[in-house]
Design a protein around this motif. Structure first.
Motif, short mmCIF file in Angstrom:
data_model
loop_
_atom_site.label_atom_id
_atom_site.label_comp_id
_atom_site.label_asym_id
_atom_site.label_seq_id
_atom_site.Cartn_x
_atom_site.Cartn_y
_atom_site.Cartn_z
N GLN A 159 -4.33 32.30 -39.59
CA GLN A 159 -2.92 32.19 -39.18
C GLN A 159 -2.56 33.29 -38.18
N LEU A 160 -2.99 34.51 -38.47
CA LEU A 160 -2.67 35.63 -37.59
C LEU A 160 -3.37 35.49 -36.24
N ALA A 161 -4.60 34.98 -36.25
CA ALA A 161 -5.31 34.78 -34.99
C ALA A 161 -4.62 33.71 -34.14
N PHE A 162 -4.16 32.63 -34.78
CA PHE A 162 -3.44 31.59 -34.04
C PHE A 162 -2.14 32.14 -33.46
N LYS A 163 -1.45 32.97 -34.22
CA LYS A 163 -0.22 33.58 -33.71
C LYS A 163 -0.54 34.45 -32.50
N ALA A 164 -1.60 35.22 -32.58
CA ALA A 164 -1.99 36.07 -31.45
C ALA A 164 -2.37 35.22 -30.24
N ALA A 165 -3.06 34.12 -30.46
CA ALA A 165 -3.45 33.25 -29.35
C ALA A 165 -2.24 32.62 -28.69
N ALA A 166 -1.22 32.32 -29.46
CA ALA A 166 -0.03 31.65 -28.93
C ALA A 166 1.00 32.63 -28.37
N SER A 167 0.81 33.91 -28.60
CA SER A 167 1.75 34.92 -28.12
C SER A 167 1.55 35.18 -26.63
N GLU A 168 2.57 35.72 -26.02
CA GLU A 168 2.55 36.10 -24.62
C GLU A 168 2.19 34.96 -23.67
N PRO A 169 2.79 33.80 -23.86
CA PRO A 169 2.47 32.71 -22.93
C PRO A 169 3.11 32.89 -21.56
N GLY A 170 4.02 33.86 -21.43
CA GLY A 170 4.72 34.06 -20.17
C GLY A 170 5.54 32.83 -19.82
N ASP A 171 5.51 32.46 -18.56
CA ASP A 171 6.26 31.29 -18.14
C ASP A 171 5.37 30.05 -18.07
N ARG A 172 4.24 30.09 -18.71
CA ARG A 172 3.32 28.95 -18.71
C ARG A 172 3.93 27.78 -19.47
N ASP A 173 3.59 26.60 -19.00
CA ASP A 173 4.16 25.39 -19.58
C ASP A 173 3.08 24.31 -19.62
N GLY A 174 3.20 23.38 -20.53
CA GLY A 174 2.31 22.22 -20.59
C GLY A 174 0.84 22.59 -20.66
N MET A 175 0.05 21.97 -19.77
CA MET A 175 -1.40 22.17 -19.78
C MET A 175 -1.79 23.60 -19.41
N GLU A 176 -0.99 24.24 -18.59
CA GLU A 176 -1.29 25.64 -18.22
C GLU A 176 -1.21 26.53 -19.47
N ARG A 177 -0.25 26.26 -20.32
CA ARG A 177 -0.11 27.03 -21.57
C ARG A 177 -1.34 26.81 -22.46
N TRP A 178 -1.80 25.55 -22.55
CA TRP A 178 -2.96 25.25 -23.38
C TRP A 178 -4.22 25.89 -22.80
N ARG A 179 -4.38 25.88 -21.49
CA ARG A 179 -5.54 26.53 -20.87
C ARG A 179 -5.53 28.03 -21.16
N PHE A 180 -4.33 28.62 -21.10
CA PHE A 180 -4.18 30.04 -21.41
C PHE A 180 -4.63 30.32 -22.84
N MET A 181 -4.15 29.51 -23.79
CA MET A 181 -4.52 29.73 -25.19
C MET A 181 -6.00 29.49 -25.43
#
Length: 122
Positions: free
Chosen positions: A24-46
């Motif tokens: 759970q904590l690792a998923f939270k860390a992966a999803a944190s700091e997405p910046g202004d990313r949206d959609g597929m860019e957000r998923w690529r970032f994660m």
């Protein structure tokens, strides 16, 4: 249940709490700091963050540990004892991500902890 808690059952229970909380904590860390990313860019970032893969590895490990744990305890006891994961994640979320613990959540933590203790000592 208390007398049924062999060293193996306790070890599997603690390991389950650790890997579930870690996931759970690792998923939270992966999803944190997405910046202004949206959609597929957000998923690529994660997907590029190692925390996502740590979380997935923890979930695979948790699946295996949970199966082993449930093979040794009744389902009703196992699910109730597994509820302590909620408490661990809430406390670790507070410590690591500075998430707020409002009074009702603290009350919930206390009640879940009491419930787990009652089942564990039963």
């Amino acid at each position: 249940m208390g007398s049924d808690l062999s060293p193996l059952v306790i070890t599997l229970w603690v390991l389950n709490v650790l890997v579930d909380s870690g996931g759970q904590l690792a998923f939270k860390a992966a999803a944190s700091e997405p910046g202004d990313r949206d959609g597929m860019e957000r998923w690529r970032f994660m997907l590029a963050r190692p925390w996502l893969w740590v979380g997935l590895a923890c979930y695979v490990a948790e699946f295996l540990v949970w199966l082993a744990f449930l093979s040794l305890v009744p389902l009703s006891d196992g699910v109730l004892l597994g509820s302590i994961n909620i408490v661990a994640i809430m406390i670790l979320g507070r410590v690591l991500f500075r998430e707020k613990l409002k009074p009702m959540r603290v009350a919930g933590i206390v009640l879940v902890s009491i419930g787990v203790a009652v089942v564990g000592l039963h």
